[in-house]
Design an enzyme around this catalytic site. Structure first.
Site, PDB file in Angstrom:
ATOM      1  N   HIS A  93       0.864  -1.178   0.000  1.00  0.00           N
ATOM      2  CA  HIS A  93       0.000   0.000   0.000  1.00  0.00           C
ATOM      3  C   HIS A  93       0.900   1.227   0.000  1.00  0.00           C
ATOM      4  CE1 HIS A  93      -3.098  -2.844   1.743  1.00  0.00           C
ATOM      5  NE2 HIS A  93      -3.753  -2.268   0.756  1.00  0.00           N
ATOM      6  N   ASN A 166      -2.985  17.852   1.566  1.00  0.00           N
ATOM      7  CA  ASN A 166      -1.592  17.698   1.164  1.00  0.00           C
ATOM      8  C   ASN A 166      -0.752  18.800   1.792  1.00  0.00           C
ATOM      9  OD1 ASN A 166      -2.024  15.459  -0.559  1.00  0.00           O
ATOM     10  ND2 ASN A 166      -2.546  16.785  -2.281  1.00  0.00           N
TER      11      ASN A 166
END
Length: 742
Positions: A93, A166
Site C-alpha cells: 500500500h 496535502n
C-alpha cells in the site's frame, strides 16, 4: 515527430514478440491491444465511444461550475476502475506514517459555522494525522521528491470529520475524472515498471505539458516543498473548497490551513537523494523521535472564508483546485491548534487500516461544487470498500467516538452485534428514527442550482498561468534557483526530446528567465522572448522563508558532535549540555563506537565517552548541524580520516551550520579550503556563512542559558542562531557550496 515515435515503438514491440509458431504467445495475442494505435478511439468498458474523458457531467454554465451528476456512468466507471486497480496484497500500500493527538480551539468560529468542533472552545477533540508520499509504493523512501499527504481525522462528538489534504495547497487537475490519468502518468511506466517513486520520466512530464491546468502545481512540486525536512516542518492544506454553514443558515466557502510552529523547512536536493538510500525511513523515525522525547509537533489551524455572495468577486474561480486564495485577498484566520502526542502501538491496525473519506463531514461543514472534490467524495469511499471492506468504519482506528446506529447490516468482517427485529425504517417499533436538525441531524444546504447538463468548465477555469507566475514571483532567489535545478534534474531523465523541448516551451508561459535557464541545462531550444508577459505580482505566504518561528529555536534539531581520542572535554561537554538545554538532540559521533577518552583523561579512570554512532554508520545528511570540538590529538586523528573530512564538506555543501573550536577551526578550514569564507584566529567568534568558529575558548564560553542572535559575541549564542536558520542560503548564492566536492 509523434508518428516517428509511434513507428519506432511499434517496431520495438514487433522485435521482442515471438512469432506465430509460439502457441502461448499466439493465444495471448488474441487478448493483446496496441496502445499506440492512432486509429482507435477511447471507449467505455462496454464499448461505447466517448467524446470526452476529461470532464465529469455537471450542471454548469459558461460562468459557473455546478454539481457533478451521479448519472455519469462514464466518469463513475473510470474512477471505479482506477480505485480497484490495486488488489489488496499482503503488504503493498502507499507509504505512510501516522500519529495521534488533539485539536484545541482557541477562538470560536460560530459567526460562520455551527460545527461544534469549530465553535466549542471547551472541547479537546482527539485526532489522527497520517502523512504519506503519493507516488511511491509502501517500500519506497521517505525523502523522494513528491507531494506529501496530510490527512487529519477529527473524532468529534458529532461524528468523524476528515480533512484529506496535502502539504501543497493546489493540485494538478481541476476535475476528478482526470485523476486516473495524472496518477498513471506519474507512476512507474507500464512497460517496465520504472522509475519507482519519481516523477523524473517521460510520461509524467508529457502529461504536465498536455495539461496546462497542471502548470501551477508542477512548479510547487519542483520547489523545496516537495522535499520537506520533516513531517513536523511542513504545512498542511485541505486543497479543496468546502463550505461552512452557521446557525442562521448562512453559507460561506472555506479553505483549511495547518501551519507548523517549528517553521517550514526542507532538504537540499543532494541531501534528499542521499538520504533515500542512507536512511529511507528518515521521516517516520524523525516523527517518532520527537514525540517519544516529549517534543510534540504542533500546527496552527486556520480558515480562509468567503461569503457565498462574494463567490464571483475574484479573477479566479474559488472552486478551482489548481488555484489558491491569495492571503492579501482572503486572510487566514487562525483559530486553533493541532498537536501530535502519541505514536501508534501497532503500525498495521492503526496506520495501514486508517481510512479517510473527503465526504466525512459533520453538521455545520458542507461540500462545495469543486469538481475535484465532487469526484473525490465518490472515489475515497469506493477505495476503502475495495481495500478494507464494507465494514471499514468499524475498525478501531476508524470508529467514531459518538454513538453509531443505522440499518446497515452484515458484510464481510462485521463487528457490531445488533439485537432486535428492526432493520429498516419506518418500522412498527418506531425504533431509531432519523434525527431532527434540533437533535443534531445533518441538514444539507438548500443550494439553488441552474444550468445545463454538460461536460463544461466555466470560463475562469480555463486560465492556467496567472497563479503559476504569482507563485514563482513570490519565491526568494535561492528558492527560484532550486526550482531551476529541480527541473533540470527531472527533464534530464526524460530521454524523449519531444518531452523536454515541450516543457521548456511551457516554462516560457511562466517566466522567460526560468525557461532559458532550464532549456540550456536540458538541451532544449532556448527561447529568446516570452510567450506571455510575467505580470510581476507577488503574494505573501508562498515563500517558505516567511514561516520562520517568531523566536529563534533549535528545538528537536539533530546535532552531530564529532570527536576522537584526545578531544577537548570542556568544549564537548559545554556544547552538548547547552544543546540539550535548548531542546536540541545531540549525538556523539566517533571513528568507532567504543570508549573515547578526552585529552589528559586516563584510560584507567573508568570515564570516557561511548559515541552514539561511528562515522561510517551515520552520515552528515542525518543531522541538521555538526560541531567539532578541539583537542590536538583528536584533530590529528580526524585529519587522517577521509570520512571525517567528507562529513564536514558534505555539511558545508548542504548549507548546514558548522561549529568548531580550538584546533578544530583549522580542520574545518582545511576541509573546505575556500577563499572568501572566514575563520577565527583568536578568541573572537567568527560567523562566516553559517560556519561559526572560535580558536580560543574557555569554560565560561559555554553556558546553558542561550540568547540566540545574529552577530552574537558568544560562541554558543552565535552557533545556535546559525542552526536555528536551518540553512545558510547566502553560502549557496555566493557559489561556495558548489565549489566543494561532497
Amino acid at each position: 515527430m509523434a508518428s516517428q515515435i509511434l513507428s519506432t515503438a511499434t517496431e520495438t514491440v514487433q522485435k521482442v514478440m515471438p512469432g506465430e509458431h509460439d502457441a502461448k504467445f499466439a493465444q495471448m495475442a488474441a487478448n493483446t491491444k496496441d496502445s499506440y494505435d492512432t486509429k482507435a478511439r477511447i471507449t467505455s468498458d462496454w464499448g461505447t465511444k466517448q467524446t470526452n474523458t476529461d470532464d465529469w457531467l455537471t450542471v454548469s454554465t459558461e460562468d459557473k461550475n455546478g454539481p457533478s451528476l451521479l448519472e455519469d456512468g462514464f466518469a463513475r466507471e473510470k474512477i471505479h476502475r482506477f480505485d480497484h486497480e490495486r488488489i489488496p496484497e499482503r503488504v503493498v500500500h502507499a507509504r505512510g506514517a501516522a500519529a495521534f493527538g488533539k485539536f484545541t480551539l482557541f477562538e470560536s468560529a460560530e459567526d460562520v459555522t455551527s460545527a461544534g468542533v469549530l465553535t466549542d472552545t471547551k472541547r479537546e477533540t482527539p485526532v489522527a494525522l497520517r502523512f504519506s508520499t503519493v507516488l511511491g509504493s509502501r517500500g519506497s523512501a521517505d525523502t523522494v521528491r513528491d507531494v506529501r499527504g496530510f490527512a487529519v481525522k477529527f473524532y468529534t462528538e458529532e461524528g468523524n470529520w476528515d480533512i484529506v489534504g496535502n502539504n501543497i495547497p493546489v493540485f494538478f487537475i481541476q476535475d476528478s475524472m482526470k485523476f486516473p490519468d495524472v496518477i498513471h502518468a506519474g507512476k512507474p511506466e507500464p512497460d517496465n515498471e520504472v522509475p519507482q517513486a519519481q516523477t523524473a520520466h517521460n510520461n509524467f512530464w508529457d502529461f504536465q505539458y498536455l495539461h496546462p491546468e497542471a502548470t501551477h502545481m508542477f512548479l510547487w512540486t519542483q520547489s523545496d516543498r516537495a522535499i520537506p525536512r520533516s513531517y513536523r516542518m511542513m504545512q498542511g492544506f485541505g486543497v479543496n473548497t468546502y463550505t461552512l454553514i452557521n446557525a442562521k443558515g448562512e453559507r460561506n466557502f472555506v479553505k483549511f490551513h495547518f501551519t507548523p510552529e517549528l517553521g517550514v523547512h526542507s532538504f537540499v536536493w543532494d541531501e534528499a537523494l542521499k538520504l533515500a538510500g542512507q536512511d529511507p525511513d528518515f521521516h517516520r523515525k524523525d516523527l517518532e523521535e520527537a514525540i517519544s522525547a516529549g517534543a510534540f509537533p504542533k500546527w496552527k489551524f486556520g480558515i480562509q472564508v468567503i461569503p457565498e455572495a462574494q463567490e464571483q468577486d475574484f479573477e479566479f474561480d474559488i472552486l478551482d483546485a489548481t488555484k489558491l486564495w491569495p492571503e492579501e485577498l482572503i486572510p487566514i484566520r487562525y483559530i486553533g491548534q493541532l498537536e501530535l502526542n502519541r505514536m501508534p502501538d501497532e503500525y498495521f491496525t492503526q496506520v495501514e487500516q486508517l481510512a479517510f473519506c473527503t465526504s466525512h463531514i459533520v453538521p455545520g461543514i458542507g461540500l462545495s461544487d469543486d469538481p475535484l472534490l465532487q469526484g473525490r467524495n465518490f472515489s475515497y469511499q469506493d477505495t476503502q470498500l475495495s481495500r478494507l471492506g464494507v465494514n471499514f468504519e468499524e475498525l478501531p482506528v476508524n470508529k467514531p467516538v459518538c454513538p453509531v446506529m443505522n440499518n446497515n447490516r452484515d458484510g464481510a468482517m462485521r463487528h457490531t452485534i445488533t439485537k432486535g427485529k428492526a432493520n429498516y425504517w419506518p418500522n412498527r417499533f418506531e425504533a431509531h428514527p432519523p434525527a431532527t436538525a434540533q437533535e443534531g441531524g445533518y441538514v444539507d444546504y438548500p443550494e439553488k442550482v441552474a444550468g445545463i447538463k454538460t461536460r463544461l468548465k466555466s470560463k475562469k477555469f480555463r486560465e492556467h498561468f496567472n497563479q503559476a507566475q504569482l507563485f514563482y514571483n513570490s519565491l526568494s532567489p535561492p528558492e527560484k534557483a532550486h526550482i531551476v535545478a529541480a527541473l533540470g534534474f527531472e527533464l534530464d531523465h526524460c530521454e524523449d526530446p519531444v518531452v523536454y523541448k515541450r516543457m521548456a516551451d511551457r516554462l516560457n508561459d511562466i517566466d522567460l528567465d526560468l525557461a532559458q535557464q532550464v532549456a540550456e541545462m536540458v538541451g532544449a531550444d532556448v527561447p529568446s522572448e516570452a510567450k506571455r508577459p510575467n505580470h510581476g505580482k507577488k503574494a505573501k505566504g508562498l515563500s517558505q522563508l516567511e514561516y520562520m518561528p517568531a523566536e529563534p529555536t533549535i528545538a528537536t534539531r539533530r546535532v552531530a558532535i564529532i570527536i576522537a581520542e584526545g578531544y577537548d572535554a570542556i568544549a564537548y561537554n559545554g556544547v552538548k549540555a547547552a544543546l540539550t538545554a535548548s531542546g536540541a538532540v545531540p549525538f556523539t559521533i566517533g571513528p568507532k563506537r567504543n570508549t573515547i577518552f578526552a585529552a589528559g583523561e586516563s584510560k584507567s579512570s573508568g570515564k570516557g565517552v561511548v559515541p552514539d554512532h561511528h562515522l561510517e554508520g551515520m552520515r552528515s545528511t542525518m543531522f541538521d548541524s555538526i560541531f567539532v570540538p578541539g583537542g590536538a590529538d583528536a584533530i590529528a586523528t580526524l585529519r587522517k580520516n577521509g570520512r571525517a573530512l567528507h562529513w564536514v564538506r558534505e555539511a558545508f555543501g548542504h548549507l548546514k551550520a558548522i561549529g568548531a573550536t580550538g584546533e578544530a577551526v583549522a580542520f574545518v578550514r582545511d576541509a573546505c579550503q575556500l577563499p572568501g569564507v572566514s575563520f577565527s584566529t583568536s578568541g573572537e567568534v567568527v560567523d562566516s556563512y553559517g560556519v561559526v568558529t572560535a580558536s580560543q575558548v574557555h569554560p565560561e564560553s559555554f553556558k546553558e542559558a542561550v540568547k540566540m542572535a545574529k552577530g552574537a559575541k558568544d560562541f554558543v549564542d552565535s552557533y545556535f542562531f546559525a542552526i536555528s536558520q536551518h540553512k545558510n542560503f547566502d553560502r549557496e548564492m555566493e557559489g561556495f557550496s558548489a565549489m566543494v566536492a561532497y
